[in-house]
Design an enzyme around this catalytic site. Structure first.
Site: not given
Ligand SMILES: NC(=O)C1=CN([C@@H]2O[C@H](COP(=O)(O)OP(=O)(O)OC[C@H]3O[C@@H](n4cnc5c(N)ncnc54)[C@H](OP(=O)(O)O)[C@@H]3O)[C@@H](O)[C@H]2O)C=CC1
Ligand SMILES: O=C(O)C1=N[C@H](C(=O)O)C[C@H](O)C1
Length: 269
Positions: A158, A162
């Site tokens: 990600h 995040k």
């Protein structure tokens, strides 16, 4: 237009908040009736379209969630665990469908949703895309077919903003693999390897989290045995897949009884 289900988006200025607003505004099945940001945010009191840098949408950003929820049929919420628990209580009070995309919730957080689901529909999933939910079904089937000679590892990647790991999706895939194996994920999850860890324990389900750049969301489920490997993979390249799934869930929930549901229920998988 007035007959279409009214939707409120929380966390309006967030990456998913803005994608959800665009998705609802572009939809001919729902209408945007409110957007919520936290008190003190500089978007509060402004037209949300203008705050997003575009044309006015006629919806003012509010820091009063209950007032907004009371005018809506559904609340779509991709924020943070503490906020989501508060929004769940208010959505239940307003009898609005609460679609929860927020990840990083602990078991204690999730238990706090139980009383809310007695009064309203909650649809919660760590990933609202069709592709990932289909991947959970495939993961369960493959795990069911293979024995523990195949080591299961879940690798996710990600963007660098995040804040939670493993991702909600990785945990969904882990749950599916554990279900296929007939074990509890909590008993076999290996979530952090560092230093002299010892050899891999047979039957464990391992997790690895990569964080970098602007990666939207990538998930591999690896089944590794002596002499062969199977990899099931999902690559998200656009956040609209999550927003479209969330809107589908909000509409699906309109005629359902109060309770807790997930995207497998919504998609009929
Ligand atoms: N289920 C799914 O399909 C998907 C889930 N997600 C999840 O959605 C969540 C949001 O992701 P993303 O949009 O990238 O994150 P962002 O950080 O971009 O946005 C989060 C938003 O929530 C608001 N927020 C956070 N805490 C609070 C609080 N206590 N009270 C009120 N508002 C709050 C933030 O406001 P502020 O800026 O003021 O802090 C911000 O507007 C994450 O948990 C992520 O993992 C993401 C994509 C898909
Ligand atoms: O934070 C994100 O961006 C995402 N979060 C979800 C997760 O934790 O799995 C879904 C998606 O992968 C994007």
């Amino acid at each position: 237009m007035e007959d279409l289900p009214g939707i409120v988006i929380t966390g309006a200025s967030g990456r998913m908040g803005q994608m959800l607003i665009k998705t609802v505004v572009d939809s001919d099945k729902a209408r945007l009736v409110g957007v919520v940001e936290r008190a003190g945010h500089d978007w509060v009191g402004r037209d949300v379209g203008e705050a997003m840098g575009g044309a006015a949408l006629g919806v003012t950003v509010t820091d009063q969630p209950l007032d907004a929820f009371a005018k809506a049929q559904a609340v779509i919420d991709f924020t943070a665990p503490a906020a989501t628990i508060e929004f769940a209580k208010l959505a239940a009070q307003a009898r609005a469908v609460h679609v929860i995309g927020t990840t990083g919730m602990t078991n204690e957080d999730i238990a706090k949703l139980d009383p809310c689901a007695r009064h309203a529909v909650i649809v919660r999933a760590g990933n609202m895309s069709l592709g990932v939910n289909l991947l959970t079904v495939l993961t369960r089937k493959v795990a069911e077919a293979l024995d523990e000679d195949f080591d299961i590892e879940i690798i996710e990647a990600h963007h660098h903003h995040k804040v939670d790991a493993p991702s909600g999706t990785a945990l969904m895939l882990g749950e599916a693999a554990a279900e296929g194996r007939g074990v509890k994920l909590a008993d076999v999850a290996d979530r952090g390897r560092d230093g002299i860890t010892g050899a891999r324990k047979r039957g464990d389900i391992g997790f690895t989290a990569i964080r970098g750049g602007d990666i939207v969301g990538e998930h591999d489920v690896l089944f590794a045995a002596a002499g062969e490997r199977i990899v099931l993979r999902h690559l998200a390249t656009d956040r609209s897949i999550f927003a479209r799934g969330a809107l589908k869930a909000a509409l699906w929930g309109q005629d359902k009884k109060p309770g807790q549901y997930d995207m497998l229920d919504v998609l009929g998988l």
